[in-house]
Scaffold this motif. Structure first.
Motif, PDB file in Angstrom:
ATOM      1  N   SER A  33       4.469   5.545   7.208  1.00 27.65           N
ATOM      2  CA  SER A  33       3.371   6.574   7.457  1.00 27.65           C
ATOM      3  C   SER A  33       3.445   7.084   8.795  1.00 27.65           C
ATOM      4  CB  SER A  33       2.081   6.208   7.147  1.00 27.65           C
ATOM      5  OG  SER A  33       1.698   5.465   5.661  1.00 27.65           O
ATOM      6  N   PRO A  34       3.423   8.522   8.732  1.00 31.67           N
ATOM      7  CA  PRO A  34       3.434   9.192   9.941  1.00 31.67           C
ATOM      8  C   PRO A  34       2.421   8.627  11.044  1.00 31.67           C
ATOM      9  CG  PRO A  34       3.410  10.697   8.292  1.00 31.67           C
ATOM     10  CD  PRO A  34       3.154   9.441   7.663  1.00 31.67           C
ATOM     11  N   GLU A  35       1.283   8.070  10.700  1.00 30.15           N
ATOM     12  CA  GLU A  35       0.582   7.579  11.509  1.00 30.15           C
ATOM     13  C   GLU A  35       0.615   6.195  12.259  1.00 30.15           C
ATOM     14  OE1 GLU A  35      -1.399   6.860   7.531  1.00 30.15           O
ATOM     15  OE2 GLU A  35      -0.276   8.548   8.547  1.00 30.15           O
ATOM     16  N   GLU A  36       1.687   5.603  11.505  1.00 25.98           N
ATOM     17  CA  GLU A  36       2.075   4.275  11.857  1.00 25.98           C
ATOM     18  C   GLU A  36       2.991   4.141  13.322  1.00 25.98           C
ATOM     19  OE1 GLU A  36       2.671   1.185   8.719  1.00 25.98           O
ATOM     20  OE2 GLU A  36       3.134   3.263   7.662  1.00 25.98           O
ATOM     21  N   ALA A  53       0.940  -1.132   0.074  1.00 29.45           N
ATOM     22  CA  ALA A  53      -0.038   0.102   0.084  1.00 29.45           C
ATOM     23  C   ALA A  53       0.842   1.392  -0.137  1.00 29.45           C
ATOM     24  CB  ALA A  53      -0.850   0.181   1.039  1.00 29.45           C
ATOM     25  N   ARG A  54       1.877   1.018   0.986  1.00 31.69           N
ATOM     26  CA  ARG A  54       2.801   2.490   0.820  1.00 31.69           C
ATOM     27  C   ARG A  54       3.318   2.824  -0.390  1.00 31.69           C
ATOM     28  NH1 ARG A  54       4.600  -0.019   5.762  1.00 31.69           N
ATOM     29  NH2 ARG A  54       6.665  -0.025   5.124  1.00 31.69           N
ATOM     30  N   ALA A  55       3.943   1.593  -1.267  1.00 37.67           N
ATOM     31  CA  ALA A  55       4.863   1.766  -2.573  1.00 37.67           C
ATOM     32  C   ALA A  55       3.616   1.943  -3.424  1.00 37.67           C
ATOM     33  CB  ALA A  55       5.159   0.401  -2.952  1.00 37.67           C
ATOM     34  N   VAL A  56       2.386   1.983  -3.443  1.00 38.83           N
ATOM     35  CA  VAL A  56       1.555   2.151  -4.592  1.00 38.83           C
ATOM     36  C   VAL A  56       1.282   3.815  -4.213  1.00 38.83           C
ATOM     37  CG1 VAL A  56      -0.713   1.832  -5.358  1.00 38.83           C
ATOM     38  CG2 VAL A  56       0.488  -0.130  -4.801  1.00 38.83           C
ATOM     39  N   ARG A  57       1.036   4.097  -3.084  1.00 37.87           N
ATOM     40  CA  ARG A  57       0.599   5.540  -2.731  1.00 37.87           C
ATOM     41  C   ARG A  57       1.717   6.425  -3.172  1.00 37.87           C
ATOM     42  NH1 ARG A  57      -0.687   3.363   2.922  1.00 37.87           N
ATOM     43  NH2 ARG A  57      -2.881   3.178   2.456  1.00 37.87           N
TER      44      ARG A  57
END
Length: 262
Positions: A244-247, A61-65
């Motif tokens: 992600s910052p929220e992770e 998901a992070r890579a796709v974003r």
């Protein structure tokens, strides 16, 4: 959808199945008790198994974003799709770029049976499914070209999948895929690194009626990016790739990977 209409989907609920075992590890519902039994057997040998599987999904998901956002990639070739789950490639990509086009690839009849769930595209975008063996790179690229514009950059995504082929064959396979793409295309890849613990898990997993999964030395994973430019922070544990910052602060997992630009 590019599928074989004569293909009969035979679901054997009495023997473990690789896609269903993985589905169990990531918290899905498309599995049977026999899949959970093998999944738990591997976890007993290697307790990090579920963390590793969940890290793979989060990395995807992070890579796709990143690709759909910062890198401006609007076309994705997702190889070794597996059973549909939340935050699939098309959902993440089209949440950022509604016109994104995604082709999923798998040769598993069970995935074929669920493929319609992968085709819920945003109105302005496109999703398609190719039923093919990932080792047939040229066939996959040819069929994907019915949906993707191969004269423009694409992202080739191979996550926790390459272990189904021999390490050297996997390196050659990724070269064949990237040879069919233009400059500016990206490769997203991750796989399990060989440690005493993951080798024990490999053996436990092979005890089931599923295709074996071969763990790799780090250099055997990184070799697929030869001649390409690694996107920062480079190659390493996927849980540490642009969290992600929220992770919460993630612990390293024995699944390593990268995003690389051609």
């Amino acid at each position: 959808m590019n599928t074989n209409p004569d293909l009969e989907v035979q679901i054997r609920s009495g023997v473990p199945h690789s896609a269903r075992v993985w589905n169990y590890w990531i918290g899905g519902k498309d599995h049977y008790p026999v899949d959970q039994e093998l999944g738990d057997q591997v976890i007993a040998t290697y307790p990090q198994t579920r963390d590793l599987a969940l890290a793979s999904r989060a990395f995807q998901a992070r890579a796709v974003r990143y690709l759909a956002g910062e890198a401006g990639i609007t076309q994705f070739l997702d190889i070794g799709t597996g059973l549909p789950v939340q935050n699939s490639t098309h959902e993440v990509a089209q949440s950022i770029e509604p016109k994104a086009r995604i082709v999923y690839v798998d040769n598993d009849p069970l995935v074929l049976a669920h493929a319609r769930a992968l085709l819920t595209s945003a109105p302005d975008g496109v999703t398609n499914y190719v039923h093919a063996n990932m080792v047939d790179a040229e066939q996959v690229l040819q069929e994907a070209a019915q949906t993707l514009d191969m004269t423009q950059p694409i992202a080739v995504m191979v996550l926790s999948t390459l272990g189904h082929v021999d390490p050297q064959a996997g390196i050659d396979l990724m070269r064949r895929y990237m040879a069919g793409t233009v400059a500016g295309s990206h490769l997203v890849l991750c796989d399990t690194v060989a440690t005493p613990q993951t080798l024990a898990a490999q053996e436990a997993y092979a005890s089931g009626d599923t295709p074996p999964y071969l763990v790799r030395r780090p250099e055997e994973i990184l070799a697929s990016a030869n001649g390409m430019e690694l996107v920062a922070p480079g190659f390493g544990s996927i849980s540490l790739w642009r969290p992600s910052p929220e992770e919460e602060v993630a612990e390293p997992v024995d699944q390593w990977g990268f995003v690389a630009r051609k």
